[in-house]
Design a protein around this motif. Sequence first.
Motif, PDB file in Angstrom:
ATOM      1  N   LEU A  61      -9.807   0.946   8.460  1.00  0.00           N
ATOM      2  CA  LEU A  61     -10.516   0.973   7.186  1.00  0.00           C
ATOM      3  C   LEU A  61     -11.357   2.242   7.036  1.00  0.00           C
ATOM      4  N   ASN A  62     -11.954   2.708   8.114  1.00  0.00           N
ATOM      5  CA  ASN A  62     -12.694   3.973   8.055  1.00  0.00           C
ATOM      6  C   ASN A  62     -11.767   5.136   7.743  1.00  0.00           C
ATOM      7  N   HIS A  63     -10.585   5.114   8.310  1.00  0.00           N
ATOM      8  CA  HIS A  63      -9.600   6.156   7.996  1.00  0.00           C
ATOM      9  C   HIS A  63      -9.211   6.075   6.522  1.00  0.00           C
ATOM     10  N   PHE A  64      -8.971   4.873   6.020  1.00  0.00           N
ATOM     11  CA  PHE A  64      -8.639   4.696   4.598  1.00  0.00           C
ATOM     12  C   PHE A  64      -9.735   5.278   3.704  1.00  0.00           C
ATOM     13  N   ARG A  65     -10.994   5.134   4.109  1.00  0.00           N
ATOM     14  CA  ARG A  65     -12.112   5.652   3.313  1.00  0.00           C
ATOM     15  C   ARG A  65     -12.139   7.181   3.294  1.00  0.00           C
ATOM     16  N   SER A  66     -11.538   7.803   4.289  1.00  0.00           N
ATOM     17  CA  SER A  66     -11.614   9.268   4.417  1.00  0.00           C
ATOM     18  C   SER A  66     -10.412  10.004   3.821  1.00  0.00           C
ATOM     19  N   VAL A  67      -9.403   9.286   3.374  1.00  0.00           N
ATOM     20  CA  VAL A  67      -8.188   9.933   2.843  1.00  0.00           C
ATOM     21  C   VAL A  67      -8.117   9.702   1.339  1.00  0.00           C
ATOM     22  N   THR A  68      -7.954  10.795   0.591  1.00  0.00           N
ATOM     23  CA  THR A  68      -7.866  10.707  -0.864  1.00  0.00           C
ATOM     24  C   THR A  68      -6.437  10.967  -1.341  1.00  0.00           C
ATOM     25  N   LEU A  69      -6.186  10.567  -2.580  1.00  0.00           N
ATOM     26  CA  LEU A  69      -4.891  10.879  -3.182  1.00  0.00           C
ATOM     27  C   LEU A  69      -4.706  12.392  -3.291  1.00  0.00           C
ATOM     28  N   ALA A  70      -5.778  13.120  -3.491  1.00  0.00           N
ATOM     29  CA  ALA A  70      -5.676  14.583  -3.556  1.00  0.00           C
ATOM     30  C   ALA A  70      -5.147  15.141  -2.237  1.00  0.00           C
ATOM     31  N   GLN A  71      -5.588  14.583  -1.118  1.00  0.00           N
ATOM     32  CA  GLN A  71      -5.098  15.042   0.184  1.00  0.00           C
ATOM     33  C   GLN A  71      -3.614  14.723   0.354  1.00  0.00           C
ATOM     34  N   LEU A  72      -3.202  13.540  -0.078  1.00  0.00           N
ATOM     35  CA  LEU A  72      -1.781  13.182   0.014  1.00  0.00           C
ATOM     36  C   LEU A  72      -0.943  14.082  -0.880  1.00  0.00           C
ATOM     37  N   LEU A  87       0.838  -1.199   0.000  1.00  0.00           N
ATOM     38  CA  LEU A  87       0.000   0.000   0.000  1.00  0.00           C
ATOM     39  C   LEU A  87       0.870   1.245   0.000  1.00  0.00           C
ATOM     40  N   SER A  88       1.862   1.267   0.855  1.00  0.00           N
ATOM     41  CA  SER A  88       2.781   2.404   0.914  1.00  0.00           C
ATOM     42  C   SER A  88       3.504   2.599  -0.418  1.00  0.00           C
ATOM     43  N   GLY A  89       3.989   1.511  -0.995  1.00  0.00           N
ATOM     44  CA  GLY A  89       4.692   1.588  -2.267  1.00  0.00           C
ATOM     45  C   GLY A  89       3.804   2.071  -3.400  1.00  0.00           C
ATOM     46  N   VAL A  90       2.572   1.559  -3.454  1.00  0.00           N
ATOM     47  CA  VAL A  90       1.643   1.975  -4.505  1.00  0.00           C
ATOM     48  C   VAL A  90       1.290   3.456  -4.350  1.00  0.00           C
ATOM     49  N   LEU A  91       1.087   3.900  -3.134  1.00  0.00           N
ATOM     50  CA  LEU A  91       0.798   5.318  -2.911  1.00  0.00           C
ATOM     51  C   LEU A  91       1.962   6.179  -3.381  1.00  0.00           C
ATOM     52  N   HIS A  92       3.178   5.736  -3.105  1.00  0.00           N
ATOM     53  CA  HIS A  92       4.383   6.442  -3.557  1.00  0.00           C
ATOM     54  C   HIS A  92       4.370   6.556  -5.081  1.00  0.00           C
ATOM     55  N   VAL A  93       4.151   5.436  -5.757  1.00  0.00           N
ATOM     56  CA  VAL A  93       4.125   5.421  -7.222  1.00  0.00           C
ATOM     57  C   VAL A  93       3.025   6.332  -7.753  1.00  0.00           C
ATOM     58  N   LEU A  94       1.833   6.229  -7.186  1.00  0.00           N
ATOM     59  CA  LEU A  94       0.711   7.027  -7.675  1.00  0.00           C
ATOM     60  C   LEU A  94       0.950   8.523  -7.502  1.00  0.00           C
ATOM     61  N   LEU A  95       1.560   8.904  -6.406  1.00  0.00           N
ATOM     62  CA  LEU A  95       1.830  10.339  -6.213  1.00  0.00           C
ATOM     63  C   LEU A  95       2.875  10.846  -7.195  1.00  0.00           C
ATOM     64  N   HIS A  96       3.860  10.015  -7.523  1.00  0.00           N
ATOM     65  CA  HIS A  96       4.804  10.410  -8.574  1.00  0.00           C
ATOM     66  C   HIS A  96       4.078  10.513  -9.913  1.00  0.00           C
ATOM     67  N   MET A  97       3.203   9.566 -10.200  1.00  0.00           N
ATOM     68  CA  MET A  97       2.450   9.595 -11.447  1.00  0.00           C
ATOM     69  C   MET A  97       1.572  10.850 -11.523  1.00  0.00           C
ATOM     70  N   ALA A  98       1.035  11.273 -10.390  1.00  0.00           N
ATOM     71  CA  ALA A  98       0.169  12.448 -10.352  1.00  0.00           C
ATOM     72  C   ALA A  98       0.923  13.730 -10.691  1.00  0.00           C
ATOM     73  N   GLU A  99       2.229  13.703 -10.576  1.00  0.00           N
ATOM     74  CA  GLU A  99       3.046  14.887 -10.830  1.00  0.00           C
ATOM     75  C   GLU A  99       3.379  15.101 -12.300  1.00  0.00           C
ATOM     76  N   THR A 100       2.978  14.174 -13.148  1.00  0.00           N
ATOM     77  CA  THR A 100       3.288  14.307 -14.569  1.00  0.00           C
ATOM     78  C   THR A 100       2.028  14.109 -15.400  1.00  0.00           C
ATOM     79  N   ASN A 101       1.976  14.766 -16.534  1.00  0.00           N
ATOM     80  CA  ASN A 101       0.822  14.651 -17.424  1.00  0.00           C
ATOM     81  C   ASN A 101       1.054  13.651 -18.543  1.00  0.00           C
ATOM     82  N   VAL A 102       2.183  12.966 -18.516  1.00  0.00           N
ATOM     83  CA  VAL A 102       2.492  11.985 -19.558  1.00  0.00           C
ATOM     84  C   VAL A 102       2.525  10.598 -18.940  1.00  0.00           C
TER      85      VAL A 102
END
Length: 156
Positions: free
Chosen positions: A120-131, A7-22
């Motif tokens: 799990l309730n905390h997971f439901r309340s946190v978005t990638l936008a917040q990260l 989960l931590s690794g995927v979040l890391h990857v997704l946030l890097h992906m969010a920083e680029t438009n390609v």
Amino acid sequence: MKRDSRLSGVLHVLLHMAETNVPMTSEALANMMKTNPVVIRRVLAGLREHQLVCSAKGHGGGWQICRALDTITLHDIYLALDEPTLLAMGNRTEAPGCLVEAAVNSALNHAFVEAETLLLNHFRSVTLAQLSEDFHQRMQARGFSGSHEHAIFPEE
């Protein structure tokens, strides 16, 4: 004991992906995460099945986030990872014959359910936008402005 850090690794990857438009290649993401591109493809394929990321083949292809960051929660990603075990602890025996162990299991099971529900309730309340917002605030606090620059495209 080894912890599941997917989960931590995927979040890391997704946030890097969010920083680029390609689109980002599996190779570039694997290089960034110091892992094998096959590992990246396998994990992102699960996210693609849940319509969190999209992929394109060929020149200029790769992986991209295909939904708005504020619509993707940690819980969505947790589900896409096939709901990894949240707690490392468990009962010694699930169906004990001993009444003492049954009492212990009852107390522990109650605590385990409460802890998992809270998490799990905390997971439901946190978005990638917040990260992403938190990441950008940390960058600004360190004196960086603009977008995150990472050596994900070594040829540039």
